[in-house]
Design a protein around this motif. Sequence first.
Motif, PDB file in Angstrom:
ATOM      1  N   ILE A 207      17.577  58.669  22.811  1.00  0.00           N
ATOM      2  CA  ILE A 207      17.472  58.709  24.269  1.00  0.00           C
ATOM      3  C   ILE A 207      18.585  57.853  24.870  1.00  0.00           C
ATOM      4  CG2 ILE A 207      15.985  58.298  26.271  1.00  0.00           C
ATOM      5  CD1 ILE A 207      14.601  60.177  24.436  1.00  0.00           C
ATOM      6  N   GLY A 208      19.487  58.505  25.574  1.00  0.00           N
ATOM      7  CA  GLY A 208      20.555  57.768  26.245  1.00  0.00           C
ATOM      8  C   GLY A 208      20.324  57.764  27.736  1.00  0.00           C
ATOM      9  N   GLN A 209      21.201  57.120  28.464  1.00  0.00           N
ATOM     10  CA  GLN A 209      21.130  57.214  29.920  1.00  0.00           C
ATOM     11  C   GLN A 209      22.475  56.937  30.560  1.00  0.00           C
ATOM     12  OE1 GLN A 209      17.891  54.372  30.419  1.00  0.00           O
ATOM     13  NE2 GLN A 209      19.200  53.069  31.642  1.00  0.00           N
ATOM     14  N   LEU A 210      22.506  57.220  31.859  1.00  0.00           N
ATOM     15  CA  LEU A 210      23.712  57.064  32.663  1.00  0.00           C
ATOM     16  C   LEU A 210      24.352  55.685  32.472  1.00  0.00           C
ATOM     17  CD1 LEU A 210      25.119  58.624  35.026  1.00  0.00           C
ATOM     18  CD2 LEU A 210      23.722  57.256  36.560  1.00  0.00           C
ATOM     19  N   SER A 211      25.659  55.644  32.535  1.00  0.00           N
ATOM     20  CA  SER A 211      26.476  54.423  32.498  1.00  0.00           C
ATOM     21  C   SER A 211      26.680  53.892  31.078  1.00  0.00           C
ATOM     22  CB  SER A 211      25.934  53.303  33.399  1.00  0.00           C
ATOM     23  OG  SER A 211      25.054  52.469  32.693  1.00  0.00           O
ATOM     24  N   GLY A 212      27.853  53.302  30.882  1.00  0.00           N
ATOM     25  CA  GLY A 212      28.180  52.737  29.577  1.00  0.00           C
ATOM     26  C   GLY A 212      28.719  53.796  28.629  1.00  0.00           C
ATOM     27  N   PRO A 213      29.403  53.369  27.577  1.00  0.00           N
ATOM     28  CA  PRO A 213      30.065  54.296  26.655  1.00  0.00           C
ATOM     29  C   PRO A 213      29.304  54.507  25.351  1.00  0.00           C
ATOM     30  CG  PRO A 213      30.975  52.105  26.422  1.00  0.00           C
ATOM     31  CD  PRO A 213      29.793  51.975  27.350  1.00  0.00           C
ATOM     32  N   PHE A 214      28.043  54.065  25.263  1.00  0.00           N
ATOM     33  CA  PHE A 214      27.355  54.069  23.973  1.00  0.00           C
ATOM     34  C   PHE A 214      27.090  55.483  23.442  1.00  0.00           C
ATOM     35  CE2 PHE A 214      25.989  49.903  25.796  1.00  0.00           C
ATOM     36  CZ  PHE A 214      26.695  49.115  24.901  1.00  0.00           C
ATOM     37  N   MET A 246      32.267  48.164  42.466  1.00  0.00           N
ATOM     38  CA  MET A 246      33.274  47.792  43.446  1.00  0.00           C
ATOM     39  C   MET A 246      34.673  48.066  42.922  1.00  0.00           C
ATOM     40  SD  MET A 246      33.532  44.418  45.739  1.00  0.00           S
ATOM     41  CE  MET A 246      33.960  43.269  44.479  1.00  0.00           C
ATOM     42  N   GLY A 247      34.930  47.842  41.643  1.00  0.00           N
ATOM     43  CA  GLY A 247      36.295  47.961  41.136  1.00  0.00           C
ATOM     44  C   GLY A 247      36.495  49.193  40.283  1.00  0.00           C
ATOM     45  N   TYR A 248      37.634  49.242  39.607  1.00  0.00           N
ATOM     46  CA  TYR A 248      37.982  50.379  38.771  1.00  0.00           C
ATOM     47  C   TYR A 248      37.876  50.064  37.282  1.00  0.00           C
ATOM     48  CZ  TYR A 248      40.055  52.263  43.018  1.00  0.00           C
ATOM     49  OH  TYR A 248      40.253  52.728  44.278  1.00  0.00           O
ATOM     50  N   ALA A 249      37.814  48.763  36.941  1.00  0.00           N
ATOM     51  CA  ALA A 249      37.970  48.348  35.547  1.00  0.00           C
ATOM     52  C   ALA A 249      37.008  49.086  34.611  1.00  0.00           C
ATOM     53  CB  ALA A 249      37.789  46.839  35.423  1.00  0.00           C
ATOM     54  N   GLY A 250      35.739  49.248  35.043  1.00  0.00           N
ATOM     55  CA  GLY A 250      34.758  49.936  34.215  1.00  0.00           C
ATOM     56  C   GLY A 250      35.164  51.380  33.948  1.00  0.00           C
ATOM     57  N   ASP A 251      35.688  52.053  34.977  1.00  0.00           N
ATOM     58  CA  ASP A 251      36.086  53.452  34.837  1.00  0.00           C
ATOM     59  C   ASP A 251      37.347  53.592  33.987  1.00  0.00           C
ATOM     60  OD1 ASP A 251      33.976  54.207  36.381  1.00  0.00           O
ATOM     61  OD2 ASP A 251      35.109  54.169  38.244  1.00  0.00           O
TER      62      ASP A 251
ATOM     63  N   THR B 124      37.489  42.681  32.405  1.00  0.00           N
ATOM     64  CA  THR B 124      36.094  43.112  32.366  1.00  0.00           C
ATOM     65  C   THR B 124      35.595  43.075  30.926  1.00  0.00           C
ATOM     66  OG1 THR B 124      34.532  44.779  33.166  1.00  0.00           O
ATOM     67  CG2 THR B 124      36.535  45.606  32.133  1.00  0.00           C
ATOM     68  N   ILE B 125      34.364  43.567  30.719  1.00  0.00           N
ATOM     69  CA  ILE B 125      33.783  43.553  29.379  1.00  0.00           C
ATOM     70  C   ILE B 125      33.911  44.939  28.758  1.00  0.00           C
ATOM     71  CG2 ILE B 125      31.651  43.233  28.055  1.00  0.00           C
ATOM     72  CD1 ILE B 125      32.555  40.647  29.244  1.00  0.00           C
ATOM     73  N   ASP B 126      34.434  44.997  27.554  1.00  0.00           N
ATOM     74  CA  ASP B 126      34.434  46.239  26.783  1.00  0.00           C
ATOM     75  C   ASP B 126      33.105  46.292  26.041  1.00  0.00           C
ATOM     76  OD1 ASP B 126      34.663  48.176  24.767  1.00  0.00           O
ATOM     77  OD2 ASP B 126      36.851  48.020  24.791  1.00  0.00           O
ATOM     78  N   ARG B 127      32.268  47.252  26.407  1.00  0.00           N
ATOM     79  CA  ARG B 127      30.905  47.276  25.871  1.00  0.00           C
ATOM     80  C   ARG B 127      30.867  47.736  24.422  1.00  0.00           C
ATOM     81  NH1 ARG B 127      27.248  49.875  30.618  1.00  0.00           N
ATOM     82  NH2 ARG B 127      25.579  49.206  29.243  1.00  0.00           N
ATOM     83  N   ILE B 128      31.913  48.416  23.953  1.00  0.00           N
ATOM     84  CA  ILE B 128      31.927  48.876  22.562  1.00  0.00           C
ATOM     85  C   ILE B 128      32.361  47.744  21.624  1.00  0.00           C
ATOM     86  CG2 ILE B 128      33.074  50.414  20.922  1.00  0.00           C
ATOM     87  CD1 ILE B 128      30.992  51.837  22.587  1.00  0.00           C
ATOM     88  N   THR B 129      33.446  47.051  21.975  1.00  0.00           N
ATOM     89  CA  THR B 129      33.907  45.971  21.104  1.00  0.00           C
ATOM     90  C   THR B 129      33.176  44.664  21.407  1.00  0.00           C
ATOM     91  OG1 THR B 129      35.657  45.341  22.640  1.00  0.00           O
ATOM     92  CG2 THR B 129      36.224  46.989  20.985  1.00  0.00           C
ATOM     93  N   SER B 130      32.407  44.645  22.496  1.00  0.00           N
ATOM     94  CA  SER B 130      31.697  43.429  22.940  1.00  0.00           C
ATOM     95  C   SER B 130      32.658  42.277  23.178  1.00  0.00           C
ATOM     96  CB  SER B 130      30.642  43.000  21.929  1.00  0.00           C
ATOM     97  OG  SER B 130      29.708  44.019  21.726  1.00  0.00           O
ATOM     98  N   GLU B 131      33.806  42.598  23.774  1.00  0.00           N
ATOM     99  CA  GLU B 131      34.775  41.548  24.044  1.00  0.00           C
ATOM    100  C   GLU B 131      35.212  41.569  25.501  1.00  0.00           C
ATOM    101  OE1 GLU B 131      37.248  40.829  19.954  1.00  0.00           O
ATOM    102  OE2 GLU B 131      37.648  42.689  21.022  1.00  0.00           O
ATOM    103  N   LEU B 132      35.721  40.410  25.929  1.00  0.00           N
ATOM    104  CA  LEU B 132      36.358  40.342  27.241  1.00  0.00           C
ATOM    105  C   LEU B 132      37.725  41.004  27.095  1.00  0.00           C
ATOM    106  CD1 LEU B 132      36.849  39.284  30.120  1.00  0.00           C
ATOM    107  CD2 LEU B 132      37.384  37.065  29.133  1.00  0.00           C
ATOM    108  N   VAL B 133      38.056  41.922  28.004  1.00  0.00           N
ATOM    109  CA  VAL B 133      39.307  42.639  27.859  1.00  0.00           C
ATOM    110  C   VAL B 133      40.134  42.548  29.145  1.00  0.00           C
ATOM    111  CG1 VAL B 133      38.216  44.838  28.486  1.00  0.00           C
ATOM    112  CG2 VAL B 133      40.337  44.867  27.200  1.00  0.00           C
ATOM    113  N   LEU B 134      41.444  42.379  28.956  1.00  0.00           N
ATOM    114  CA  LEU B 134      42.372  42.396  30.086  1.00  0.00           C
ATOM    115  C   LEU B 134      43.018  43.772  30.135  1.00  0.00           C
ATOM    116  CD1 LEU B 134      44.990  39.823  31.178  1.00  0.00           C
ATOM    117  CD2 LEU B 134      45.823  42.045  30.410  1.00  0.00           C
ATOM    118  N   LEU B 135      43.059  44.353  31.335  1.00  0.00           N
ATOM    119  CA  LEU B 135      43.683  45.661  31.525  1.00  0.00           C
ATOM    120  C   LEU B 135      44.883  45.467  32.436  1.00  0.00           C
ATOM    121  CD1 LEU B 135      40.334  47.498  32.321  1.00  0.00           C
ATOM    122  CD2 LEU B 135      41.599  47.665  30.180  1.00  0.00           C
TER     123      LEU B 135
END
Lengths: 289, 400
Positions: A207-214, A246-251, B124-135
């Motif tokens: 079971i997955g859900q929205l958000s994150g790359p898992f 708010m930002g783009y970093a996640g995307d 931000t945080i890279d959720r796969i590597t579990s590290e702080l990452v600079l872009l």
Amino acid sequence: MAIFVNKDTLVVCQGITGTQASFHVKNSLDYGTKVVAGVTPDKGGTLHLGLPVFNTLQEAVKETKATASVMYVPASQLKAAVREAVEAELDLAVSIAADVPLRDMLEIKAMLRGCKTKLIGPNTPGIITPDEARLGIFPVDIHKKGNIGVVSRSSTLTYEAVLSINRAGLGQSTVVGLGDDILIGVDFIDVISAFNHDDETKAIVMIGQLSGPFEEAAAEWYKRQHNKKPVIAFVAGDAMPFDHNMGYAGDILTNGYVSVQDKKDALADAGMIVVNTVSDITKALVNLK
Amino acid sequence: MNIHEYQAKNVLKHFGISVPNGKIAYTPKEASAVAVEVSSHGPWVLKAQIQSGARQSGFFLEKSAGVAGGIRLVKNRRAVASETEKMLGNTLVTIQTGPKGKVVNKIYVEAFQKVKKSFYLGLTIDRITSELVLLAANVPDGNIIEKAINNPDEILHLSLNTLGTTSQQQIQHIMKFLKLPKRTLPHLEQLVNGLHKAFLGLDATMIEINPVGVTSSGELLALDAKISLDDNALFRHPDIATLRDDSDLDERKLQARRYKFTYHDFSGSVGCIVNGDGLALSTMDLLKEKGSGAACFINVKGGVDKDKIANGIKIIMTNPRVEGILLNILGGFVRCNLIADGIIAAAAEAGLNVPMVIRFEGTNKDMAHEILNNSHLPVIWADTQEEAVDKLLKEMEAAV
């Protein structure tokens, strides 16, 4: 067999004397879980729920040979609790704590790198192997012993998936809640990989859900596996309107905004059976038979 | 928690990061007065302070605001006042705010800085590597997302440690990747080290400088700044917690937060009470599939206090847009009997005037059924979430 915990796993509880811990550890003991000791600093030498309480995890493990810990410590103490678990060389630590600071998780993940200790959670219902062991806060009366492994990011949808499996006339080998924080201990890949190696598990519900790359990471990994068991996958959040941070970093990390449909496509492309509602899991399992 | 650009820049200054001179203004008169304080001459940049990116390419809903976006370049003090007047009190819509937009109630007046080039920098945080990452990336057209989709290789990903110390080697790597002139080296070192320390020290979840400007002397300026902070760590930063601006949150959201629950508004007519994000999502998915939609939902996850639960349920019961209530609880940590007590207390105060379908499963389910059956509240029972949705939609149809 099952994965990670079974009827022989000796369990210690960190933070055993709290109200919620007492309620859930008692349920786990009644369930048959071999909880053998508790840890609460300054309460060493006392008894709680009929179990010996130790001041440190190290002492508890030395005395009882426990290999797993269920942690009922608050978020602010999780880092210290995990450090103790790593130092005591436990195989497994389960944290149900909610609201753990991200920086603490960043340090916890660094601590766990290269260690034998696996962390489930935080912010998860835990892990349950039906009729054998319950570490966490799972409801006690819905699980049935069987051959379907369950792994889920959402707590409540884990229960939903279990009910869908029961309705198919099947049961669960082991159920694992990953938790849905930004950083988590074990992920889909760790758990599905363990299920692939478990003789008792015939198929897996994810079971997955929205958000994150898992989900994408799991799809990419699953695609490359040779000896693998069928996975039935559901991803929640299709009706959720676009909600940008708010930002783009996640995307940037996901190469653009990722929708639930993108996740479903990736999982289907990897060879998983993707269903549109949780209750469709029942049908998909019946079709597998 | 997100903070405004002017607050972010103020915070970053303490970590040694250079920002253009600027001051906040709440009225046109104030804007004109602070303009001379930040620079003896024009031009100035007027920046609408709402918590969103892409303000430049945004637009105002009101005609009186003019056709320009939320970032405006002005040459003289008269224009400082007149353009500020146009923006204040009006609603700015950007790709990040959604169609409703956000009302602008303050303007950041900044000295215009001429720059040779600019680049994107984010932590931000890279959720796969579990590290702080600079872009980092050179983005001549400013469209970093377009680059992420079409040319992801042109964005540098660099893992940073949890100690807050960026190595010389890493700084050199960034210099080379961005093709920065040599004279920027000490400035880049200060900027990256400052951001690295700020991220960890502030318990941030994201810091973004979009863009960093390179001046002719090689100095690096944070021309914009966005900081998202970890709500779970605010207890470590009482000073920063005071920067929270709730003016764009509505009353129901604030109420829910008081009880440590989360509340969301949508455009449908069903009020949902659930205990978990996943359950909220799947309930909404089901409503959508059946041609309906949620008006709002409250997530009472972690609720073990009867009074708090009652207050949470009341937020849904008193929402005038709610034409039916769907309560979908899978008890684990949350115990169904406490939810049942909460429903009765909430109904006693707010009244139950719309159909309510309840689906309980898990911890203390039977106790919960007994409590509600004894209360004689007209609730409708369901065993599964599909059945709950079907029954509720049928009741709502009958009520019309």
